[in-house]
Design an enzyme around this catalytic site. Sequence first.
Site, PDB file in Angstrom:
ATOM      1  N   LYS A 144      22.870 -26.116  28.268  1.00  0.00           N
ATOM      2  CA  LYS A 144      21.953 -25.738  29.336  1.00  0.00           C
ATOM      3  C   LYS A 144      21.666 -24.243  29.228  1.00  0.00           C
ATOM      4  O   LYS A 144      22.556 -23.467  28.842  1.00  0.00           O
ATOM      5  CB  LYS A 144      22.598 -26.066  30.678  1.00  0.00           C
ATOM      6  CG  LYS A 144      21.728 -25.846  31.902  1.00  0.00           C
ATOM      7  CD  LYS A 144      22.489 -26.296  33.153  1.00  0.00           C
ATOM      8  CE  LYS A 144      21.655 -26.178  34.408  1.00  0.00           C
ATOM      9  NZ  LYS A 144      22.393 -26.672  35.602  1.00  0.00           N
ATOM     10  N   SER A 204      19.792 -30.145  38.278  1.00  0.00           N
ATOM     11  CA  SER A 204      19.070 -29.134  37.549  1.00  0.00           C
ATOM     12  C   SER A 204      19.200 -29.212  36.032  1.00  0.00           C
ATOM     13  O   SER A 204      18.349 -28.673  35.322  1.00  0.00           O
ATOM     14  CB  SER A 204      19.518 -27.758  38.019  1.00  0.00           C
ATOM     15  OG  SER A 204      20.873 -27.535  37.693  1.00  0.00           O
ATOM     16  N   SER A 257      24.193 -31.390  39.643  1.00  0.00           N
ATOM     17  CA  SER A 257      23.269 -31.027  38.574  1.00  0.00           C
ATOM     18  C   SER A 257      23.616 -31.579  37.192  1.00  0.00           C
ATOM     19  O   SER A 257      22.805 -31.499  36.276  1.00  0.00           O
ATOM     20  CB  SER A 257      23.137 -29.511  38.471  1.00  0.00           C
ATOM     21  OG  SER A 257      22.296 -29.046  39.497  1.00  0.00           O
TER      22      SER A 257
END
Lengths: 465, 96
Positions: free
Chosen positions: A78, A153, A177
């Site tokens: 990420k 996310s 997330s």
Amino acid sequence: MIDLSTLTIQSAREALKAKKFSSRELTQACIDAVKDKDGNIHAFLEIFKNVLDQADEADKKIKEGIDLPLLGIPIALKDNITVAGEHASASSKILENFVSPTNSTAVNKLQEAGAIIFGRTNCDEFAMGSSTENSAFGPTKNPLDQTRVSGGSSGGSAAAVAGGMVLGALGSDTGGSIRQPASFCGLVGFKPTYGRISRSGLMAMTSSFDQIGPFSKTVEDAELIYEVLRGPDSLDSTTITEEIYPKQKNFDKTIGVPRMFINKASENTKKNVEEAIKRFESLGYKVIDLEFPTIEYSLAVYYVIVPAEISSNMARFDGVKYGLRVGGENGIDDYFKTRGVGFGKEVRRRIILGTYVLSSGYYDAYYGTAENVRSLIRKEFREAFKKVDLILLPTTPSSAFKFGERSSPLDMYLEDIFTVPANVTGCPCITLPFGKENDLPLGIELIGDLGREDNIFKASKEFYG
Amino acid sequence: MNKAEVLKLAKLARIEISDAEAEELSTEFEAILGYVGEIKQVSKLESLKDKNSEDYALKNVLRADENAHDSGIHTEKILENAPAREGDYIKVKKIL
């Protein structure tokens, strides 16, 4: 031909050891898959330039007979996890050109385990969101249905694995997330106990909730990555040792279900939970109802504490030391312009809301109360875990939604209702792909007691037996 | 919460926002605060009064103030990310 859409990390490791293919061939297959598919999906912001060199290094080690848990396996990160010498932007304009001077501890550990640090994936800006629609660089589509979001996310990490572009990825989970996008994309996603994995080099969002964890196709792969990443770290004072949470109970296959709370989910989701319960019962598990008066306040607690901590954590982005600087009339005007332009709408919203709940006159009513209720919820969980090994919940209220479908901020926040209890209490939690709604995957969650990742993995493996 | 209050908060947070955004935020904040305000119900619960918080993870985390790294070894790497620099300094506008 390597079929990335079905290949697991475990089977790739076997194939690498048996010389069925090399790490270079595997890594090239991942690069080709990104070139082929990612123009539409937009899971990746960048593939690191040295990936094939990393693969050659791995191949050399394999030839020498060296065996490491992730040797030769490309893993995506990420965009809020740093790699020395590489860009890391948290999918924000304010950090668009930021190059990290250091490695995160998670990346150090992946490298020690032989992994190829493949590239960085798209996410909601600074991990604030539940759909990856808040990325400053455009949203990520769900590889299973491109009219729908991949979740957030960490939506890019989920899409990268589910889209058959890499075999595993890291995300961060502050309120779901990792687990929500994993569920939307039909993957396993795991958030360990708060403090289990070092966050040194993870960009802070809500420091009392943030935790790093893996995305994978199987429980075994998630456990493999987790074992590589876990452990105390002198660079993160919140990391825990084994002694911190003494065992409260021996595993005896007992699962608790807070049925009242689950009523907030769609009919399909509720039915799906009942199916999961049946499967556990057929495997010899005892499933009991849990009375949980405070669990339903988790989300309200979460959305007070989160903006509060964000308003503090985001103060470091001032256009002085690093990142974007937008010039104003004077020094202080530089701050206003830089932060007004550099932060996207959701980040601005949360900082301003956080400023409110921490301001004089409102602090006690919001932040102080939220902290009190949080310790009450935590206490109820600890009590529950004297009776049960695991708590079962649906991961999300429904399957992946369409772009723009959650148009008000509050609607988007409600998306996190079943994932935040694990963050509010710090407990480890896995999402397992199980069942469908309108042909789209659903997930169930297993929450374990603090420090009891072992129970989660045991039950998850038996579930798929 | 009205527009003027939102603008004041934005000022405290050092973020420039437009009047239109402040207007929009004030409506959104009403909805969000209405929802999160539910926690005030819980604070009336008896059980909250006798909570004893279990602070397992609380420990002193400060290292001894000694053995610092050699001065300047990280300077260049850090300054490479500075928006503006002059020599080994980060450059900002005149303050006084």
